[in-house]
Design a protein around this motif. Structure first.
Motif, PDB file in Angstrom:
ATOM      1  N   UNK A 339       0.846  -1.203   0.000  1.00  0.00           N
ATOM      2  CA  UNK A 339       0.000   0.000   0.000  1.00  0.00           C
ATOM      3  C   UNK A 339       0.878   1.248   0.000  1.00  0.00           C
ATOM      4  N   UNK A 340       1.916   1.231   0.827  1.00  0.00           N
ATOM      5  CA  UNK A 340       2.820   2.387   0.871  1.00  0.00           C
ATOM      6  C   UNK A 340       3.421   2.669  -0.507  1.00  0.00           C
ATOM      7  N   UNK A 341       3.868   1.600  -1.189  1.00  0.00           N
ATOM      8  CA  UNK A 341       4.478   1.784  -2.513  1.00  0.00           C
ATOM      9  C   UNK A 341       3.518   2.483  -3.472  1.00  0.00           C
ATOM     10  N   UNK A 342       2.251   2.047  -3.443  1.00  0.00           N
ATOM     11  CA  UNK A 342       1.262   2.634  -4.356  1.00  0.00           C
ATOM     12  C   UNK A 342       0.971   4.086  -4.003  1.00  0.00           C
ATOM     13  N   UNK A 343       0.753   4.334  -2.730  1.00  0.00           N
ATOM     14  CA  UNK A 343       0.359   5.682  -2.296  1.00  0.00           C
ATOM     15  C   UNK A 343       1.532   6.661  -2.443  1.00  0.00           C
ATOM     16  N   UNK A 344       2.716   6.206  -2.066  1.00  0.00           N
ATOM     17  CA  UNK A 344       3.885   7.079  -2.124  1.00  0.00           C
ATOM     18  C   UNK A 344       4.287   7.411  -3.560  1.00  0.00           C
ATOM     19  N   UNK A 345       4.123   6.444  -4.491  1.00  0.00           N
ATOM     20  CA  UNK A 345       4.783   6.654  -5.776  1.00  0.00           C
ATOM     21  C   UNK A 345       4.050   6.093  -6.987  1.00  0.00           C
ATOM     22  N   UNK A 346       3.623   4.818  -6.887  1.00  0.00           N
ATOM     23  CA  UNK A 346       3.174   4.150  -8.116  1.00  0.00           C
ATOM     24  C   UNK A 346       1.915   4.773  -8.711  1.00  0.00           C
ATOM     25  N   UNK A 347       0.969   5.184  -7.862  1.00  0.00           N
ATOM     26  CA  UNK A 347      -0.251   5.803  -8.391  1.00  0.00           C
ATOM     27  C   UNK A 347       0.063   7.126  -9.097  1.00  0.00           C
ATOM     28  N   UNK A 348       0.963   7.889  -8.517  1.00  0.00           N
ATOM     29  CA  UNK A 348       1.331   9.176  -9.129  1.00  0.00           C
ATOM     30  C   UNK A 348       2.034   8.967 -10.468  1.00  0.00           C
ATOM     31  N   UNK A 349       2.843   7.890 -10.558  1.00  0.00           N
ATOM     32  CA  UNK A 349       3.556   7.629 -11.819  1.00  0.00           C
ATOM     33  C   UNK A 349       2.580   7.448 -12.984  1.00  0.00           C
ATOM     34  N   UNK A 350       1.401   6.888 -12.692  1.00  0.00           N
ATOM     35  CA  UNK A 350       0.403   6.710 -13.751  1.00  0.00           C
ATOM     36  C   UNK A 350      -0.037   8.051 -14.333  1.00  0.00           C
ATOM     37  N   UNK A 351       0.082   9.117 -13.517  1.00  0.00           N
ATOM     38  CA  UNK A 351      -0.339  10.449 -13.969  1.00  0.00           C
ATOM     39  C   UNK A 351       0.831  11.293 -14.489  1.00  0.00           C
ATOM     40  N   UNK A 352       2.031  10.730 -14.410  1.00  0.00           N
ATOM     41  CA  UNK A 352       3.215  11.486 -14.800  1.00  0.00           C
ATOM     42  C   UNK A 352       3.968  10.715 -15.881  1.00  0.00           C
ATOM     43  N   UNK A 353       3.428  10.694 -17.105  1.00  0.00           N
ATOM     44  CA  UNK A 353       4.009   9.838 -18.154  1.00  0.00           C
ATOM     45  C   UNK A 353       5.480  10.122 -18.414  1.00  0.00           C
ATOM     46  N   UNK A 354       5.885  11.372 -18.204  1.00  0.00           N
ATOM     47  CA  UNK A 354       7.275  11.745 -18.456  1.00  0.00           C
ATOM     48  C   UNK A 354       8.244  10.955 -17.552  1.00  0.00           C
ATOM     49  N   UNK A 355       7.762  10.566 -16.374  1.00  0.00           N
ATOM     50  CA  UNK A 355       8.643   9.875 -15.415  1.00  0.00           C
ATOM     51  C   UNK A 355       8.615   8.359 -15.557  1.00  0.00           C
ATOM     52  N   UNK A 356       7.627   7.875 -16.251  1.00  0.00           N
ATOM     53  CA  UNK A 356       7.458   6.407 -16.291  1.00  0.00           C
ATOM     54  C   UNK A 356       8.606   5.716 -17.013  1.00  0.00           C
TER      55      UNK A 356
END
Ligand SMILES: [Zn+2]
Length: 356
Positions: A339-356
């Motif tokens: 859960x921490x991994x998703x909340x801290x980073x992975x969910x946001x990565x879905x919205x930040x294509x430049x970082x993926x």
């Protein structure tokens, strides 16, 4: 006196206290020290790399922010600029030049020209220009629904059909839309002795909306109609979609609106005072929750967020601006690693294509 207080009714109790207290202490002078002794776990660095999806860095020095980020384990901060036009583009360029892999910027909705017939096209052109400068989203603030008015003086409705093509275009442009709609529930109540955020509102009376002609629920429903109408556009409800006081209602909204994510910025006081419900909520909606702070980047601020999410510490101070949000403390959620991994980073990565 009954030592259990069972037979002592409230009126008698107040009478007794008034008779014995030497001074009538002012609320602003009351700063009790908790006698509670419980374990304290300071989380100096987050357990996993973190993306702060909700911050405002316009007036900060990128180098100073980077130093805080490096001390706390922050990989990336999304700056929501509060400027429009050329000023906003200049800010995007400034953070890109400083560290393009550490900063992104969400644009701020520019309402100038809203009375013009070509406003939709004007807005889409502005969005395209922002995207050219690296914008990763567009934010609609609470003025939309609460204070912005049409030329005839009526409040602009969030679900006004006229603006639908803008939200549709955001979907086509792959530009997430952040909504900060309405505000905490207490801000819609009179600023008096019954208001749970009395001190904060007394310090900032202009934050109160109890005279508003439109209710908080109505504003949230207007926003949700827009989200439902544009299923291919991704929406982010800032501050727990302004439903942090009622996680059952927030759950209903997430169930009904699969294209809605939320950020937790400035809502640890709400989430942390209902830790059983909040923990279950995080476990159930781990894919829909974004880490965000909405507070000036400071080491201690980030550490309190990490302590809240990672530890089982009890009754500690929440991260906040100076006037606080209410007279209570919070409890840690000891979230599991996935859960921490998703909340801290992975969910946001879905919205930040430049970082993926
Ligand atoms: Zn904000």
């Amino acid at each position: 006196m009954d030592s259990n207080g069972v037979e002592l009714n409230r009126d008698k109790f107040v009478e007794m206290v008034s008779a014995t207290a030497e001074v009538d202490l002012r609320l602003s002078d009351f700063h009790p020290d908790s006698c509670l002794q419980t374990p304290v776990h300071v989380v100096e660095r987050a357990r996993f790399p973190v993306i702060d999806y909700h911050n405002h860095l316009d007036s900060t020095d990128p180098r100073q922010v980077l130093s805080v980020m490096d001390q706390c384990g922050l990989e990336h901060v999304v700056n929501i600029t509060m400027q429009v036009g050329q000023k906003a583009l200049d800010i995007m360029d400034r953070f890109n030049a400083a560290a393009p892999d550490r900063f992104s910027t969400i644009g701020w909705m520019d309402w100038s020209g809203v009375d013009q017939a070509n406003f939709v096209q004007l807005t889409i052109d502005r969005l395209q220009r922002m995207i050219e400068h690296g914008a990763c989203g567009i934010k609609f603030w609470k003025d939309f629904g609460l204070t912005l008015r049409d030329t005839d003086g009526t409040l602009l409705r969030i679900d006004d059909d006229r603006f639908a093509p803008i939200f549709e275009a955001c979907g086509k442009l792959d530009l997430p839309v952040m909504f900060h709609t309405a505000d905490p529930s207490a801000f819609f109540e009179p600023i008096d002795a019954r208001n749970e955020r009395y001190e904060e509102l007394a310090a900032h009376p202009d934050w109160g909306f109890h005279h508003s002609t439109v209710s908080k629920r109505e504003l949230v429903e207007q926003r949700n109609r827009v989200i439902a109408r544009h299923p291919t556009t991704t929406f982010v409800g800032a501050h727990c979609a302004e439903s942090g006081e009622d996680l059952a209602y927030l759950s209903q909204q997430l169930e009904a609106l699969p294209n809605l994510l939320i950020d937790i910025s400035a809502r640890t006081p709400e989430l942390g005072r209902q830790p059983y419900t909040a923990r279950a909520f995080f476990l159930k909606y781990a894919d829909r929750i974004l880490f965000g702070t909405d507070l000036l980047p400071e080491v201690e601020m980030y550490r309190l967020y990490f302590r809240f999410l990672e530890t089982a510490d009890e009754y500690f101070e929440y991260p906040s601006h100076a006037s606080r949000q209410g007279r209570w403390n919070i409890y840690g959620l000891f979230l599991p690693e996935d859960v921490l991994r998703k909340v801290y980073r992975e969910n946001a990565l879905r919205l930040l294509p430049r970082l993926r």
